[in-house]
Design a protein around this motif. Structure first.
Motif, PDB file in Angstrom:
ATOM      1  N   LEU A   1       0.808  -1.016   0.001  1.00 27.97           N
ATOM      2  CA  LEU A   1      -0.598  -0.175  -0.025  1.00 27.97           C
ATOM      3  C   LEU A   1       1.160   1.248   0.155  1.00 27.97           C
ATOM      4  O   LEU A   1       0.380   2.351  -0.167  1.00 27.97           O
ATOM      5  CB  LEU A   1      -0.813  -0.074   1.671  1.00 27.97           C
ATOM      6  CG  LEU A   1      -1.819  -0.937   0.921  1.00 27.97           C
ATOM      7  CD1 LEU A   1      -2.469  -1.163   2.369  1.00 27.97           C
ATOM      8  CD2 LEU A   1      -2.817  -0.660   0.009  1.00 27.97           C
ATOM      9  N   ILE A   2       1.503   1.346   0.608  1.00 26.87           N
ATOM     10  CA  ILE A   2       2.940   2.776   0.768  1.00 26.87           C
ATOM     11  C   ILE A   2       3.081   2.672  -0.408  1.00 26.87           C
ATOM     12  O   ILE A   2       3.660   3.660  -1.210  1.00 26.87           O
ATOM     13  CB  ILE A   2       4.389   1.920   1.663  1.00 26.87           C
ATOM     14  CG1 ILE A   2       3.575   2.685   3.528  1.00 26.87           C
ATOM     15  CG2 ILE A   2       5.671   3.164   1.082  1.00 26.87           C
ATOM     16  CD1 ILE A   2       3.935   3.921   3.618  1.00 26.87           C
ATOM     17  N   GLU A   3       3.936   1.226  -1.735  1.00 24.25           N
ATOM     18  CA  GLU A   3       4.531   1.965  -3.162  1.00 24.25           C
ATOM     19  C   GLU A   3       3.141   1.986  -3.951  1.00 24.25           C
ATOM     20  O   GLU A   3       3.745   3.004  -4.304  1.00 24.25           O
ATOM     21  CB  GLU A   3       4.784   0.029  -3.504  1.00 24.25           C
ATOM     22  CG  GLU A   3       6.538   0.086  -2.434  1.00 24.25           C
ATOM     23  CD  GLU A   3       6.957  -1.587  -2.944  1.00 24.25           C
ATOM     24  OE1 GLU A   3       6.384  -1.958  -3.936  1.00 24.25           O
ATOM     25  OE2 GLU A   3       7.886  -2.215  -2.664  1.00 24.25           O
ATOM     26  N   GLU A   4       2.277   1.597  -3.716  1.00 20.66           N
ATOM     27  CA  GLU A   4       1.489   2.151  -4.146  1.00 20.66           C
ATOM     28  C   GLU A   4       1.040   3.992  -4.153  1.00 20.66           C
ATOM     29  O   GLU A   4       0.817   4.791  -5.079  1.00 20.66           O
ATOM     30  CB  GLU A   4       0.002   1.926  -3.984  1.00 20.66           C
ATOM     31  CG  GLU A   4      -0.343   0.538  -4.997  1.00 20.66           C
ATOM     32  CD  GLU A   4      -0.999   0.405  -6.086  1.00 20.66           C
ATOM     33  OE1 GLU A   4      -0.906   1.540  -6.716  1.00 20.66           O
ATOM     34  OE2 GLU A   4      -0.644  -0.688  -6.652  1.00 20.66           O
ATOM     35  N   GLU A   5       1.545   4.205  -2.737  1.00 18.61           N
ATOM     36  CA  GLU A   5       0.961   5.647  -2.569  1.00 18.61           C
ATOM     37  C   GLU A   5       2.252   6.633  -2.923  1.00 18.61           C
ATOM     38  O   GLU A   5       2.286   7.472  -3.416  1.00 18.61           O
ATOM     39  CB  GLU A   5       1.496   6.628  -1.173  1.00 18.61           C
ATOM     40  CG  GLU A   5      -0.009   5.352  -0.316  1.00 18.61           C
ATOM     41  CD  GLU A   5      -1.619   6.195  -0.408  1.00 18.61           C
ATOM     42  OE1 GLU A   5      -1.065   8.069  -1.432  1.00 18.61           O
ATOM     43  OE2 GLU A   5      -2.414   6.154  -0.164  1.00 18.61           O
ATOM     44  N   TYR A   6       3.663   5.953  -2.706  1.00 16.16           N
ATOM     45  CA  TYR A   6       4.515   6.342  -3.525  1.00 16.16           C
ATOM     46  C   TYR A   6       4.601   6.438  -5.225  1.00 16.16           C
ATOM     47  O   TYR A   6       4.869   7.438  -6.457  1.00 16.16           O
ATOM     48  CB  TYR A   6       5.714   5.758  -3.708  1.00 16.16           C
ATOM     49  CG  TYR A   6       7.112   6.072  -2.318  1.00 16.16           C
ATOM     50  CD1 TYR A   6       6.647   6.889  -1.598  1.00 16.16           C
ATOM     51  CD2 TYR A   6       6.667   4.342  -1.273  1.00 16.16           C
ATOM     52  CE1 TYR A   6       7.762   7.125  -0.702  1.00 16.16           C
ATOM     53  CE2 TYR A   6       7.338   4.528  -0.461  1.00 16.16           C
ATOM     54  CZ  TYR A   6       8.146   6.020   0.404  1.00 16.16           C
ATOM     55  OH  TYR A   6       8.176   6.027   1.846  1.00 16.16           O
ATOM     56  N   LYS A   7       3.748   5.250  -5.311  1.00 12.72           N
ATOM     57  CA  LYS A   7       3.344   5.183  -7.263  1.00 12.72           C
ATOM     58  C   LYS A   7       2.748   6.322  -8.032  1.00 12.72           C
ATOM     59  O   LYS A   7       3.097   7.049  -9.094  1.00 12.72           O
ATOM     60  CB  LYS A   7       3.270   4.084  -7.379  1.00 12.72           C
ATOM     61  CG  LYS A   7       2.677   3.798  -9.092  1.00 12.72           C
ATOM     62  CD  LYS A   7       1.791   2.703  -9.587  1.00 12.72           C
ATOM     63  CE  LYS A   7       0.384   2.844  -9.286  1.00 12.72           C
ATOM     64  NZ  LYS A   7      -0.961   2.358  -9.931  1.00 12.72           N
ATOM     65  N   LYS A   8       2.163   6.828  -6.775  1.00 12.90           N
ATOM     66  CA  LYS A   8       1.195   8.041  -7.357  1.00 12.90           C
ATOM     67  C   LYS A   8       1.191   9.527  -7.174  1.00 12.90           C
ATOM     68  O   LYS A   8       0.584  10.122  -7.974  1.00 12.90           O
ATOM     69  CB  LYS A   8      -1.078   7.620  -6.934  1.00 12.90           C
ATOM     70  CG  LYS A   8      -1.836   6.600  -6.873  1.00 12.90           C
ATOM     71  CD  LYS A   8      -2.705   6.455  -6.763  1.00 12.90           C
ATOM     72  CE  LYS A   8      -2.895   6.163  -4.410  1.00 12.90           C
ATOM     73  NZ  LYS A   8      -4.351   5.911  -3.971  1.00 12.90           N
ATOM     74  N   ALA A   9       2.251   9.432  -6.180  1.00  8.75           N
ATOM     75  CA  ALA A   9       2.961  11.051  -5.768  1.00  8.75           C
ATOM     76  C   ALA A   9       3.674  11.322  -6.585  1.00  8.75           C
ATOM     77  O   ALA A   9       4.610  10.661  -7.643  1.00  8.75           O
ATOM     78  CB  ALA A   9       3.247  10.878  -4.515  1.00  8.75           C
ATOM     79  N   LYS A  10       3.347  12.861  -7.305  1.00  8.89           N
ATOM     80  CA  LYS A  10       4.301  12.625  -8.140  1.00  8.89           C
ATOM     81  C   LYS A  10       6.087  13.838  -7.060  1.00  8.89           C
ATOM     82  O   LYS A  10       7.069  13.755  -8.019  1.00  8.89           O
ATOM     83  CB  LYS A  10       4.134  14.347  -8.776  1.00  8.89           C
ATOM     84  CG  LYS A  10       2.158  14.224 -10.524  1.00  8.89           C
ATOM     85  CD  LYS A  10       2.099  15.579 -10.780  1.00  8.89           C
ATOM     86  CE  LYS A  10       1.581  14.515 -12.316  1.00  8.89           C
ATOM     87  NZ  LYS A  10       0.807  15.715 -12.787  1.00  8.89           N
TER      88      LYS A  10
END
Length: 356
Positions: free
Chosen positions: A246-255
């Protein structure tokens, strides 16, 4: 025959399996063919050895267990310039003179300035097979001041889930930070004050703060939102996220990944964010220069300066082409220089080349 790799970290807790000390120990087992153990104080209900993530937990409940673990250890990993680690160098070498010691200094500049290195400690350090520091600037300072050989090995990232390249089009207009929100070291209030100043120019951007909130900081947040109600929908507090995917998903979505710390070693979040194509904006701490490759893939602003950070946020958020090119290039740079499996292979080659 598999060699034995042991991390000695007295206060080890499960959450540290996802941090550098746990990841290195796990990679030596999973990828480099060692039997990995963690020698730590008892913090479980039972006294059995427990295996997690390819690692055996050994609880240091008496001298017999400790001495037996050290006697059977080929490589001993110590983290940080602490008295208990200096004593352990002496103890390990007295029990296992042919064993190898890897001391990962885990330093920041403030800690380094407080260390007075006498002859006795210098002699102990020189018994280590490998000593490393995480930042190039710190290596330079150590090289000039310590009569001990120091290698440069930064902290990195280890993918729990997403291993493919992230496309810029997958990203959203989000700035994130990850960490213990509200601690003095993290200076979370600098980020909030900067976003407040920048927000009129960033109407379609959100700020997402991920992590546990220090109890006393909650009052600051409540007051901040109450006095700036127009920001309520732009600022999101997620709480702590323990699930690595889930953390990796947050990094993935952030610019953009933003760190406002007053003081840091080499935060694990840098490698994790850069590997997911985030543009890095950081306060002027030593590792910021490493992870951005001297500002090629990010920005550095003066510590505590929320006005400078606000200006940087406006400049970067409104420069779509820069964000897009950095998204691609920082992933290439990070895979080459900060991938934990490669870093551990480097550690192993240093250990083998320094055969005594």
């Amino acid at each position: 025959m598999r060699k034995n790799f042991t991390l000695y970290w007295p206060s080890f807790v499960d959450v540290e399996l996802c941090k550098d000390l746990g990841i290195i120990t796990m990679i030596f087992s999973k990828y480099l063919n060692y039997n990995s153990s963690i020698l730590c104080n008892k913090n479980q209900e039972n006294y059995d050895e427990v295996t997690k993530e390819n690692i055996t937990m050994i609880y240091a409940v008496d001298d017999v267990i400790i001495n037996n673990a050290l006697e059977n250890t080929d490589v001993l990993l110590l983290i940080g310039y602490y008295d208990f680690n200096l004593r352990m160098i002496e103890k390990y070498k007295s029990i296992n003179p042919k064993g190898k010691i890897y001391l990962k200094l885990d330093l920041n500049i403030h800690w380094l300035r407080r260390i007075v290195l006498g002859k006795e400690n210098t002699d102990l350090l020189n018994q280590c097979t490998l000593i490393s520091v995480e930042c190039k600037n710190l290596k330079k300072t150590l090289h000039e001041n310590w009569p001990v050989k120091i290698e440069y090995i930064p902290n990195g990232y280890y993918n729990a889930g997403i291993t493919r390249n992230i496309e810029y089009k997958e990203k959203e207009n989000t700035i994130i930070t990850v960490g213990r929100l509200g601690t003095y070291e993290k200076a979370t209030e600098v980020l909030l004050e900067a976003f407040k100043l920048a927000a009129p120019k960033l109407l379609n951007w959100k700020l997402k703060l991920i992590g546990s909130i220090e109890p006393y900081f909650q009052a600051y947040i409540d007051n901040f939102i109450e006095t700036n109600p127009e920001l309520k929908d732009q600022i999101i507090f997620t709480g702590r996220i323990n699930d690595r995917k889930l953390i990796e998903e947050e990094y993935k979505k952030a610019k953009i990944f933003c760190l406002t710390s007053r003081c840091e070693g080499f935060p694990n979040v840098f490698g994790e964010a850069a590997n997911k194509g985030c543009y890095i904006i950081s306060s002027d701490i030593d590792p910021a220069w490493d992870i951005t490759d001297d500002k090629k893939y990010g920005s550095v602003f003066p510590i505590n300066d929320h006005v400078a950070l606000a200006n940087e946020l406006i400049t970067v958020c409104l420069n779509e082409s820069r964000l897009e090119s950095v998204c691609k290039d920082i992933q290439i740079y990070t895979k080459e220089n900060f991938e934990w499996i490669k870093l551990c292979e480097k550690i192993e080659s240093f250990l083998n080349e320094n055969n005594e």
